[in-house]
Design a protein around this motif. Sequence first.
Motif, PDB file in Angstrom:
ATOM      1  N   UNK A  65       0.837  -1.194   0.000  1.00  0.00           N
ATOM      2  CA  UNK A  65       0.000   0.000   0.000  1.00  0.00           C
ATOM      3  C   UNK A  65       0.873   1.247   0.000  1.00  0.00           C
ATOM      4  N   UNK A  66       0.296   2.335  -0.435  1.00  0.00           N
ATOM      5  CA  UNK A  66       0.947   3.635  -0.391  1.00  0.00           C
ATOM      6  C   UNK A  66      -0.064   4.666   0.097  1.00  0.00           C
ATOM      7  N   UNK A  67       0.442   5.813   0.520  1.00  0.00           N
ATOM      8  CA  UNK A  67      -0.423   6.928   0.892  1.00  0.00           C
ATOM      9  C   UNK A  67      -0.156   8.082  -0.060  1.00  0.00           C
ATOM     10  N   UNK A  68      -1.160   8.931  -0.202  1.00  0.00           N
ATOM     11  CA  UNK A  68      -0.996  10.099  -1.073  1.00  0.00           C
ATOM     12  C   UNK A  68      -1.855  11.234  -0.535  1.00  0.00           C
TER      13      UNK A  68
ATOM     14  N   UNK B  78       3.526   9.529 -10.449  1.00  0.00           N
ATOM     15  CA  UNK B  78       4.535  10.574 -10.683  1.00  0.00           C
ATOM     16  C   UNK B  78       5.639  10.562  -9.642  1.00  0.00           C
ATOM     17  N   UNK B  79       5.357  10.002  -8.448  1.00  0.00           N
ATOM     18  CA  UNK B  79       6.406   9.899  -7.435  1.00  0.00           C
ATOM     19  C   UNK B  79       6.516  11.153  -6.585  1.00  0.00           C
ATOM     20  N   UNK B  80       7.722  11.727  -6.515  1.00  0.00           N
ATOM     21  CA  UNK B  80       7.989  12.869  -5.637  1.00  0.00           C
ATOM     22  C   UNK B  80       8.795  13.921  -6.397  1.00  0.00           C
ATOM     23  N   UNK B  81       8.396  15.174  -6.210  1.00  0.00           N
ATOM     24  CA  UNK B  81       9.130  16.292  -6.800  1.00  0.00           C
ATOM     25  C   UNK B  81       9.434  17.321  -5.715  1.00  0.00           C
ATOM     26  N   UNK B  82      10.588  17.939  -5.812  1.00  0.00           N
ATOM     27  CA  UNK B  82      10.965  19.005  -4.879  1.00  0.00           C
ATOM     28  C   UNK B  82      11.374  20.227  -5.700  1.00  0.00           C
ATOM     29  N   UNK B  83      10.732  21.350  -5.384  1.00  0.00           N
ATOM     30  CA  UNK B  83      10.992  22.588  -6.126  1.00  0.00           C
ATOM     31  C   UNK B  83      11.460  23.655  -5.143  1.00  0.00           C
ATOM     32  N   UNK B  84      12.603  24.268  -5.417  1.00  0.00           N
ATOM     33  CA  UNK B  84      13.129  25.369  -4.601  1.00  0.00           C
ATOM     34  C   UNK B  84      12.629  26.685  -5.189  1.00  0.00           C
ATOM     35  N   UNK B  85      11.713  27.330  -4.463  1.00  0.00           N
ATOM     36  CA  UNK B  85      11.117  28.574  -4.958  1.00  0.00           C
ATOM     37  C   UNK B  85      11.516  29.762  -4.072  1.00  0.00           C
ATOM     38  N   UNK B  86      12.665  29.666  -3.411  1.00  0.00           N
ATOM     39  CA  UNK B  86      13.131  30.733  -2.517  1.00  0.00           C
ATOM     40  C   UNK B  86      13.988  31.730  -3.300  1.00  0.00           C
ATOM     41  N   UNK B  87      13.727  32.982  -3.025  1.00  0.00           N
ATOM     42  CA  UNK B  87      14.545  34.048  -3.605  1.00  0.00           C
ATOM     43  C   UNK B  87      15.084  34.919  -2.468  1.00  0.00           C
ATOM     44  N   UNK B  88      16.281  35.393  -2.639  1.00  0.00           N
ATOM     45  CA  UNK B  88      16.826  36.347  -1.682  1.00  0.00           C
ATOM     46  C   UNK B  88      17.597  35.739  -0.544  1.00  0.00           C
ATOM     47  N   UNK B  89      17.811  34.429  -0.538  1.00  0.00           N
ATOM     48  CA  UNK B  89      18.665  33.842   0.491  1.00  0.00           C
ATOM     49  C   UNK B  89      18.022  33.679   1.838  1.00  0.00           C
ATOM     50  N   UNK B  90      16.664  33.510   1.899  1.00  0.00           N
ATOM     51  CA  UNK B  90      15.998  33.293   3.188  1.00  0.00           C
ATOM     52  C   UNK B  90      16.524  32.039   3.861  1.00  0.00           C
ATOM     53  N   UNK B  91      16.876  31.046   3.060  1.00  0.00           N
ATOM     54  CA  UNK B  91      17.506  29.822   3.560  1.00  0.00           C
ATOM     55  C   UNK B  91      18.761  29.599   2.732  1.00  0.00           C
ATOM     56  N   UNK B  92      19.912  29.489   3.352  1.00  0.00           N
ATOM     57  CA  UNK B  92      21.145  29.261   2.584  1.00  0.00           C
ATOM     58  C   UNK B  92      21.044  27.988   1.734  1.00  0.00           C
ATOM     59  N   UNK B  93      21.682  28.037   0.575  1.00  0.00           N
ATOM     60  CA  UNK B  93      21.571  26.920  -0.366  1.00  0.00           C
ATOM     61  C   UNK B  93      22.085  25.610   0.213  1.00  0.00           C
ATOM     62  N   UNK B  94      23.068  25.674   1.090  1.00  0.00           N
ATOM     63  CA  UNK B  94      23.632  24.434   1.609  1.00  0.00           C
ATOM     64  C   UNK B  94      22.695  23.724   2.582  1.00  0.00           C
TER      65      UNK B  94
ATOM     66  N   UNK C 160       1.209   4.251   8.154  1.00  0.00           N
ATOM     67  CA  UNK C 160       2.627   3.923   8.149  1.00  0.00           C
ATOM     68  C   UNK C 160       3.188   3.539   6.803  1.00  0.00           C
ATOM     69  N   UNK C 161       2.422   3.765   5.713  1.00  0.00           N
ATOM     70  CA  UNK C 161       2.920   3.452   4.379  1.00  0.00           C
ATOM     71  C   UNK C 161       3.509   4.707   3.734  1.00  0.00           C
ATOM     72  N   UNK C 162       4.492   4.558   2.852  1.00  0.00           N
ATOM     73  CA  UNK C 162       5.133   5.739   2.255  1.00  0.00           C
ATOM     74  C   UNK C 162       4.131   6.623   1.506  1.00  0.00           C
ATOM     75  N   UNK C 163       4.354   7.916   1.609  1.00  0.00           N
ATOM     76  CA  UNK C 163       3.532   8.887   0.884  1.00  0.00           C
ATOM     77  C   UNK C 163       4.185   9.138  -0.476  1.00  0.00           C
ATOM     78  N   UNK C 164       3.367   9.062  -1.533  1.00  0.00           N
ATOM     79  CA  UNK C 164       3.895   9.208  -2.892  1.00  0.00           C
ATOM     80  C   UNK C 164       3.010  10.159  -3.691  1.00  0.00           C
ATOM     81  N   UNK C 165       3.491  10.497  -4.885  1.00  0.00           N
ATOM     82  CA  UNK C 165       2.741  11.291  -5.859  1.00  0.00           C
ATOM     83  C   UNK C 165       2.396  12.685  -5.315  1.00  0.00           C
ATOM     84  N   UNK C 166       3.416  13.401  -4.892  1.00  0.00           N
ATOM     85  CA  UNK C 166       3.188  14.772  -4.428  1.00  0.00           C
ATOM     86  C   UNK C 166       4.415  15.621  -4.757  1.00  0.00           C
ATOM     87  N   UNK C 167       4.158  16.926  -4.843  1.00  0.00           N
ATOM     88  CA  UNK C 167       5.215  17.906  -5.103  1.00  0.00           C
ATOM     89  C   UNK C 167       5.365  18.790  -3.875  1.00  0.00           C
TER      90      UNK C 167
END
Length: 733
Positions: free
Chosen positions: A514-517, A552-568, A588-595
């Motif tokens: 099973x998976x969660x979404x 689709x699985x998992x996507x991560x998008x960095x939408x920060x401008x101006x250095x609010x969080x350092x890149x490292x 307790x099953x992995x969460x999938x298909x989200x951005x």
Amino acid sequence: MNIFSGTNIRNIAVTGHSHCGKTTLISAMLATAGAVSALGRVEDGTAVTAYDEEEISRHMTLSNAVAWCEWNGVKVNCIDTPGFSMFVHEAKAAMLPVESAVVLVDACAGVEPMTTRVWGYAEEFSLPRILVVNKLDRDTGKRASSGSDCLDEALALLDGLRNSFGRNVVPVQLPIGMGGAGSGAPFTGVIDLVSMKAFLYPAGGNGKGTLGEIPPELLETAKSAHEALVELVAEGKDELMEEFFAEGTIPEEHLISALHEAIREDRIFPVLFTAALPNIGTDRLLEFLRVYAPAPVERAPIAARSNASQSRTVGNGHASNEWTNAVTEMVTRPVADDQPLSLYIFKTISDPFAGHISFFKVFSGVVRNDAAIQNYNRNTIERFGHLAIMEGKVATSVTELHAGDIGAVAKLKSTFTGDTLGDKAHAIFFEPAALPEPAIAFAIEPKTRADEDKLATGLHRLMEEDTLIRFYRDPQTHEFLIAGTGQQHIEVVVSKLRKRYHTEVTLQAPKVPYRETIRAAVEARGRHKKQSGGHGQFGDCVIRIEPLPRGAGFEFVNDIFGGAVPKNYIPAIEKGIQEAALRGYLAGYPVVDFRVILKDGSYHDVDSNELSFRMAGRIAFRKCIEQARAAIIEPIMRGEIDAPEVAAGVLMGDLNGRRGKVQGMESRAGALTLRAEVPMAEMLTYGADLTAMTQGLGSFHMELDHYECVPAAQQEKIIAASTQRLHADEEDE
């Protein structure tokens, strides 16, 4: 040991439903021919082809076994095949190295589900079929006391065979009596409808019949059956029809050759009668095989894939020593001694003392002892150091085997079932029989660390013997799975692991992955702040999660401008989110298909570090998923079910009860193929249920197609089961 040419060899696969007497009939044939001193019995473990300890304990054939005998100058190679539904794939594999199939029918039970199945296998390979009605010595409530009543019962049996297999089913014998010694007309012999002679058998069970008179009450029926046989043989042959109409019959010498040709061309399916246990009729069966069964050299040239070209590769101006094999076209090769050597490995067994024993069919050429032979599939050279022919588990050494013969060799280094070997300069590849995919899987766990060390070795040895066993690790649940044709198939594997390789294991139903979404877009802030004297911990992020299409699985998008969080620190946030998603939310099953979109955040020059932002990512994800309408999704399998057409209604109703969606149905010649999408959770026990619904005639295979949200009621059950499992794990700890 006599050496036999292809004209003096008969290769047969003895097939039929389970417990119809295949193993006992082969033992009776061997005893009649003098190959063994006494008729072996399945019940006491003395049958020649039932030598495996599992077969002896279960009183059933589990895999193909080979035996041979010599009868009037002809070598008869017999392959004893299983008839139980979960092992009948072995019978299909036995069709490739033989030229005809003997299909046994229990006189008491008639045509049974596996009788029809193995008949279809033989038809698929265009093999001549010889029907043998066995167990005519058995008494049932239907047995009559007079000879005429017994004849009526025999004729009714023949009608049943014709209804199942067509009008070309024709008796070449009639039984004299039916039933045991206590009946009024016991089975004591057969009438040969070609020679119109009776053969009677004494009570001693030596298998040798004596010429006798046809009983008066059977004479007219025998004459009518002889005429029907002659007429059917003459059909389609103008010269025979002319002779038949001119003379009213066909002379015996012409009838013999015409019947042999008709059987070879699948125009006639002859019926014989035997009783294997008291050894009645087996000498006539052997003689029938000698005269009428096709020899290997009469077989049409064998189709194979050809190694069409061999050319050296050239690079950087220098010729290399590597050769490339291009397998591109189909060729045929006659079964003849004067052709290049080619042989096919149709079975492998692992013997504790002899090691690997490979059973092979010589399709062309002559193989000799100590020959060095090319394995085309593995591109290796094998030395055939100890050629043998097998009588069950007993090997008899031979110096050579000619085209058409069946033999065995021990201790080949890198050769397995399905490989083709032969002359290095004339490579061809024989296609293995197409076997079904495994239908059921269990999670398998070793009981101890010592068992864990031995498990893989033992299973791989068994997989070399049985090509329908699968052993693999599920990449989603991380369980080790063992797959086979059914529960009993897996139980046999587990028993062999324990007895042969001293490996104890436990079986469990595999977990459903099973998976969660999520079903809604949500935004939340995650802040981790901890002060404990000296340097503290600080991480802060704002994320938005959005649902993605299924798969689709998992996507991560960095939408920060101006250095609010350092890149490292951004990779740490992503890692924290993935860790939280892996642990799930509902069950307790992995969460999938989200951005995940990283929108904002803050940091501290001294207290911020990667660990802090990982924790912040986890917190933000947990806050989001609480509001994102989380749901459990389940794997949906795409399956194909092959079954008799009469079972269509039952199967469709059952699939609906399993929350399945029938996608289509295809009918053909009394059979059907159902295509459906069904949740995996509903298919874990389908193999056994399908066997019950179709009397063993159904088969299926399935593969993962996609994931779907489970219904609300089902979701509650999954969450409850997960909670119970977590509590149990906590108690164990």
